[in-house]
Design a protein around this motif. Structure first.
Motif, PDB file in Angstrom:
ATOM      1  N   SER A  20       0.823  -1.206   0.000  1.00 26.42           N
ATOM      2  CA  SER A  20       0.000   0.000   0.000  1.00 26.42           C
ATOM      3  C   SER A  20       0.860   1.260   0.000  1.00 26.42           C
ATOM      4  N   SER A  21       0.339   2.306  -0.612  1.00 26.58           N
ATOM      5  CA  SER A  21       1.068   3.581  -0.660  1.00 26.58           C
ATOM      6  C   SER A  21       1.201   4.186   0.731  1.00 26.58           C
ATOM      7  N   VAL A  22       0.216   3.953   1.603  1.00 26.16           N
ATOM      8  CA  VAL A  22       0.274   4.497   2.964  1.00 26.16           C
ATOM      9  C   VAL A  22       1.439   3.898   3.728  1.00 26.16           C
ATOM     10  N   TYR A  23       1.587   2.580   3.672  1.00 23.92           N
ATOM     11  CA  TYR A  23       2.691   1.929   4.389  1.00 23.92           C
ATOM     12  C   TYR A  23       4.040   2.352   3.814  1.00 23.92           C
ATOM     13  N   LYS A  24       4.148   2.384   2.509  1.00 23.54           N
ATOM     14  CA  LYS A  24       5.422   2.759   1.887  1.00 23.54           C
ATOM     15  C   LYS A  24       5.824   4.178   2.261  1.00 23.54           C
ATOM     16  N   LYS A  25       4.849   5.061   2.389  1.00 24.58           N
ATOM     17  CA  LYS A  25       5.156   6.443   2.765  1.00 24.58           C
ATOM     18  C   LYS A  25       5.574   6.547   4.226  1.00 24.58           C
ATOM     19  N   GLN A  26       4.883   5.824   5.102  1.00 25.27           N
ATOM     20  CA  GLN A  26       5.167   5.940   6.529  1.00 25.27           C
ATOM     21  C   GLN A  26       6.407   5.161   6.954  1.00 25.27           C
ATOM     22  N   ASN A  27       6.760   4.122   6.228  1.00 25.37           N
ATOM     23  CA  ASN A  27       7.933   3.318   6.573  1.00 25.37           C
ATOM     24  C   ASN A  27       8.832   3.177   5.350  1.00 25.37           C
ATOM     25  N   PRO A  28       9.424   4.280   4.907  1.00 26.08           N
ATOM     26  CA  PRO A  28      10.178   4.260   3.646  1.00 26.08           C
ATOM     27  C   PRO A  28      11.392   3.343   3.674  1.00 26.08           C
ATOM     28  N   ALA A  29      11.988   3.126   4.862  1.00 23.95           N
ATOM     29  CA  ALA A  29      13.155   2.260   4.965  1.00 23.95           C
ATOM     30  C   ALA A  29      12.769   0.794   5.109  1.00 23.95           C
ATOM     31  N   ARG A  30      11.456   0.517   5.152  1.00 23.80           N
ATOM     32  CA  ARG A  30      10.940  -0.841   5.339  1.00 23.80           C
ATOM     33  C   ARG A  30      11.537  -1.476   6.600  1.00 23.80           C
ATOM     34  N   ASN A  31      11.560  -0.709   7.672  1.00 25.19           N
ATOM     35  CA  ASN A  31      12.065  -1.235   8.933  1.00 25.19           C
ATOM     36  C   ASN A  31      11.163  -2.351   9.439  1.00 25.19           C
ATOM     37  N   PRO A  32      11.706  -3.296  10.200  1.00 24.32           N
ATOM     38  CA  PRO A  32      10.894  -4.425  10.679  1.00 24.32           C
ATOM     39  C   PRO A  32       9.730  -3.957  11.538  1.00 24.32           C
ATOM     40  N   ALA A  33       8.636  -4.696  11.469  1.00 26.57           N
ATOM     41  CA  ALA A  33       7.406  -4.266  12.116  1.00 26.57           C
ATOM     42  C   ALA A  33       6.841  -5.348  13.033  1.00 26.57           C
ATOM     43  N   THR A  34       6.279  -4.902  14.143  1.00 24.01           N
ATOM     44  CA  THR A  34       5.407  -5.746  14.950  1.00 24.01           C
ATOM     45  C   THR A  34       4.044  -5.725  14.274  1.00 24.01           C
ATOM     46  N   GLN A  35       3.472  -6.888  13.981  1.00 27.28           N
ATOM     47  CA  GLN A  35       2.331  -6.942  13.062  1.00 27.28           C
ATOM     48  C   GLN A  35       1.328  -8.018  13.467  1.00 27.28           C
ATOM     49  N   ASP A  36       0.067  -7.705  13.320  1.00 23.74           N
ATOM     50  CA  ASP A  36      -0.982  -8.690  13.573  1.00 23.74           C
ATOM     51  C   ASP A  36      -2.306  -8.189  13.026  1.00 23.74           C
ATOM     52  N   ILE A  37      -3.256  -9.089  12.977  1.00 23.93           N
ATOM     53  CA  ILE A  37      -4.628  -8.728  12.622  1.00 23.93           C
ATOM     54  C   ILE A  37      -5.579  -9.503  13.523  1.00 23.93           C
ATOM     55  N   CYS A  38      -6.531  -8.799  14.089  1.00 20.36           N
ATOM     56  CA  CYS A  38      -7.577  -9.398  14.923  1.00 20.36           C
ATOM     57  C   CYS A  38      -8.869  -9.414  14.111  1.00 20.36           C
ATOM     58  N   ILE A  39      -9.477 -10.581  13.987  1.00 22.08           N
ATOM     59  CA  ILE A  39     -10.631 -10.754  13.105  1.00 22.08           C
ATOM     60  C   ILE A  39     -11.842 -11.253  13.901  1.00 22.08           C
ATOM     61  N   LYS A  40     -12.973 -10.659  13.617  1.00 22.05           N
ATOM     62  CA  LYS A  40     -14.239 -11.113  14.203  1.00 22.05           C
ATOM     63  C   LYS A  40     -15.252 -11.277  13.086  1.00 22.05           C
ATOM     64  N   ARG A  41     -15.957 -12.410  13.083  1.00 26.69           N
ATOM     65  CA  ARG A  41     -16.984 -12.663  12.077  1.00 26.69           C
ATOM     66  C   ARG A  41     -18.345 -12.738  12.740  1.00 26.69           C
ATOM     67  N   VAL A  42     -19.289 -11.976  12.184  1.00 31.45           N
ATOM     68  CA  VAL A  42     -20.623 -11.860  12.757  1.00 31.45           C
ATOM     69  C   VAL A  42     -21.652 -12.199  11.681  1.00 31.45           C
ATOM     70  N   PRO A  43     -22.646 -13.019  11.988  1.00 27.95           N
ATOM     71  CA  PRO A  43     -23.701 -13.286  11.002  1.00 27.95           C
ATOM     72  C   PRO A  43     -24.393 -11.997  10.547  1.00 27.95           C
ATOM     73  N   ILE A  44     -24.641 -11.889   9.264  1.00 24.41           N
ATOM     74  CA  ILE A  44     -25.306 -10.698   8.729  1.00 24.41           C
ATOM     75  C   ILE A  44     -26.641 -10.470   9.426  1.00 24.41           C
TER      76      ILE A  44
END
Length: 224
Positions: free
Chosen positions: A41-65
């Motif tokens: 993404s352009s946002v990530y590339k702009k904010q981390n131009p040196a591509r420094n290592p990142a602490t990273q995760d995603i929390c997901i919740k699924r709910v019936p429509i």
């Protein structure tokens, strides 16, 4: 229903089943996949131009429509916006909001969002600043991306920097709504060697539990 959910969840946190409840309803994946869209993404590339290592995760919740307020499914963008409102204006963010308010609310941050009423009604357009710790960088029909890690008054590189991507999408074939909070934290100052992100393991684990709380409580705003 909001009061009931808050009361139940507050009681739940005082029992030994709290961790199991949150883990089951809000699983966390870490690290992110190499093909995750954030990396290109352009946002990530702009904010981390040196591509420094990142602490990273995603929390997901699924709910019936069937459990989602139908009015939130009529117009593109309404679901993600309401989920974002629930995250910042909800119960899960209260302690951090009050701490940041105590430390940083003043004349120089008067234009930022502080009060629950503001956080629950803002449109979270690009440039919106939240409790002197977050700023909206990008808004799409399915996600709102905020910069995190330090005051938005620090415009350039930061020793503590990162992104929160708050997303809500509809999976029509499976009749589900997927809610997620994706986190990528890094230093944007200079070049950092190695492969490990800035958070030590114990803080990373606490952060993941916090993401679960935020995701769970933000979802309440979408429910019938």
């Amino acid at each position: 229903m909001g009061l009931v959910r808050t009361t139940v969840f507050t009681g739940l946190l005082g029992t030994s089943t709290a961790a199991a409840y949150l883990a089951a309803r809000n699983p966390v994946i870490s690290p992110l996949a190499a093909a995750d869209p954030v990396w290109s993404s352009s946002v990530y590339k702009k904010q981390n131009p040196a591509r420094n290592p990142a602490t990273q995760d995603i929390c997901i919740k699924r709910v019936p429509i069937s459990k989602i307020k139908p009015e939130l499914l009529k117009k593109d963008g309404d679901l993600a916006l309401e989920f974002c409102r629930g995250l910042w204006g909800g119960w899960g963010y209260t302690i951090q909001r009050k701490y940041l308010e105590y430390k940083y609310r003043g004349p120089e941050t008067a234009s930022q969002l502080w009060d629950p009423e503001e956080l629950q009604t803002s449109n979270y357009d690009k440039g919106t600043q939240i409790t002197d710790h977050f700023e909206v960088l990008e808004k799409t029909p399915t996600s709102i991306t905020v910069r995190a890690g330090d005051t938005p008054r620090t415009r350039g590189p930061r020793a503590s920097d990162g992104l929160y991507i708050i997303s809500a999408t509809v999976d029509k074939p499976n009749e589900l709504v997927e809610l997620s909070v994706k986190s990528v934290f890094f230093s944007s100052e200079g070049k950092v060697e190695g492969k490990k992100g800035p958070m030590p393991p114990w803080i990373d684990e606490l952060h993941q539990w916090y993401s679960r709380v935020l995701n769970e409580t933000a979802s309440w705003r979408l429910l019938k």
